[in-house]
Design an enzyme around this catalytic site. Structure first.
Site: not given
Lengths: 331, 331
Positions: B56, B104, B109, B218
């Site tokens: 990213h 995020k 995560d 993604h």
């Protein structure tokens, strides 16, 4: 063809309208197709004007602002700006100290900037020109007599822009620009083609396992096609090709630009930069300054170009001088 | 698969080595996989730490520096950083005023940052977390419970980073971050898929005339597939989708991010920005600040995302505060 456009014919005016809305600090003349700084200098200074076909963004409009260009004139996609447009740019920004045209070496650009220089001279505007021809891939091409102008344009515009900002006279700014070009070499590799809105299909075709070695920024053919290889092998070839043409020796310092052609992830550009850094270190050449990212693109072409500019104390000092443009900004 | 890499397994370490060489002003711990500022603050300040899967870029490593993040910890491509890595980042930059995790909203995560926060607490490091979940496309997804975190991350990191720089306490910086996230909405459209180095083939397939509306960073599916349309119609749908979810009214001001997903030319992003500007103007909403370019990418995905963050005087003042990172820089 999948593109975020309204119509192929309206790409440039639509993008210019968007650029104008995004950068209210700059003046965008939508009719003349000229982007310029909004403030005239308090004291006359050499004005830098560049331009060329669109599709290479942020080049050139993204480099208009204090410390770099005074104006840019974008042509249609992969098409030179017309002489009247270049003249309008010169008229918009000249302040009595002359205008320097920074011109990438493509036949149409060279001709149209030359005509614009003649028109400007008739109006009493003194013009000098720096021709950028840094691409070592080919000597002549379908678009060019002599070498093509590519990534070194960024260094020429940054360094000559910094010198002009200090009030240097036109001849001195032009000489510095020519010196920076002479100290720069570039070479590019394409993994995939670009598609122009007007053509609607890819500019060339590559098999799934091949790359175009020495590709031009409009997708012009390079030297040959080769199999895709790991990054360290590709970079070794690119670095060695440049060094074979460049007067660089152990102990020299360079400014290195690892430039994405438009569709290559930044993650991969950092992989490439790491390999460039390592390969040059083996030769005793130190990267004193660098840029890694999309600076001279070719629409949605995948691949990268490497530009090495030999550095010296004046070059580094001008590189570090403040710049405030949409695409290059530091203080 | 055509990529500028050495091997799929070495992409992250190779890119980190390149990043380290390109940005000597930052500290890159190649073993711990942590990028951090080199200078500790003279006076203790809240340290901002973010991270997430690679692919990213420039997010997050490109946002480390004065005025924004203190450290970033990149996972493998599209893979969360591990808890020990996040802990190492917190240890590297905490200075006694606590650490803010900017996370995020993806399941991996969230879990790994939570575990890292527990590990940090055991070491006496106070941690607060801001969860970013700005993507209005879907409520839950294959990767997420709740909304996905995308472009608003840039605004949260910039604005909370600016507040932390001024010495605000952890609770206040965290509250500002949460407020910015709540004031932000994003929506994305893909014209083409991304290819991860590990998979070696595109993450999804799209017919030549179709787009994925509401795609995730993604390549997760969005809301539906639709025919490709002119930019002004696509943008109208994106803007209206965001406004249907956002409490914005005539007279409001926003920060607008028109973000490229990695393979979309800047020329097209400016076309999109022009249409966003026009559509919002029709609703009486003014874009007070903007970014146009690649900020939260998805490798070589083609397409764009739009993020609108409601602005107020504090938000604008923090936005304008100096920032000096690889990808965002002004003074």
């Amino acid at each position: 063809m999948k593109k975020l456009i309204n119509t192929p014919e309206s790409v440039l005016p639509d993008a210019l309208a968007g650029f104008a809305a995004a950068h209210p600090e700059l003046t965008v003349d939508l009719d003349a197709r000229v982007i310029s700084r909004s403030a005239r200098p308090a004291v006359p200074k050499v004005a830098l004007v560049s331009g060329g076909g669109s599709g290479h963004e942020p080049l050139h409009a993204g480099f208009v602002g204090p410390g770099m260009l005074d104006a840019a004139c974008p042509g249609e996609v992969f098409t030179s700006p017309v002489p009247d447009q270049v003249l309008a740019a010169a008229q918009a920004v000249h302040s009595g100290a002359g205008v320097l045209f920074v011109v990438k070496n493509y036949t149409g650009d060279v001709m149209n900037f030359r005509l614009a220089a003649e028109l400007a001279a008739e109006e009493g505007i003194e013009v000098a020109t720096v021709l950028v021809d840094d691409d070592v891939a080919v000597e002549d091409s379908t678009w060019t007599a002599g070498r093509r102008g590519t990534g070194a344009t960024v260094a020429v515009e940054k360094l000559a822009g910094a010198l002009a900002e200090r009030g240097a006279p036109l001849a001195e700014v032009a000489a510095l620009g020519a010196r920076v070009n002479a100290a720069s070499r570039s070479f590019a590799i394409a993994l995939g083609p670009a598609t122009t809105p007007a053509a609607g299909k890819p500019g060339f075709e590559l098999p799934d396992d091949e790359i175009e070695v020495g590709v031009g920024i409009h997708g012009e053919p390079g030297r040959r096609r080769e199999p895709l290889r790991p990054a360290h092998l590709l970079v070794a070839e690119v670095v060695d090709t440049i060094l074979a043409d460049h007067h660089l020796a152990a102990g020299d310092e360079v400014i290195a630009l690892v430039n994405g052609m438009g569709a290559t992830p930044l993650l991969e550009l950092y992989v490439v930069f790491g390999e460039v850094h390592a390969r040059l270190a083996e030769r005793g050449i130190r990267i004193a300054r660098n840029l890694v990212g999309n600076y001279v693109t070719s629409l949605d072409m995948a691949g990268f170009s490497l530009t090495l500019t030999r550095a010296d104390p004046q070059v580094l000092e001008l590189w570090d001088a403040p710049v405030a443009t949409p695409a290059l900004r530091w203080s």
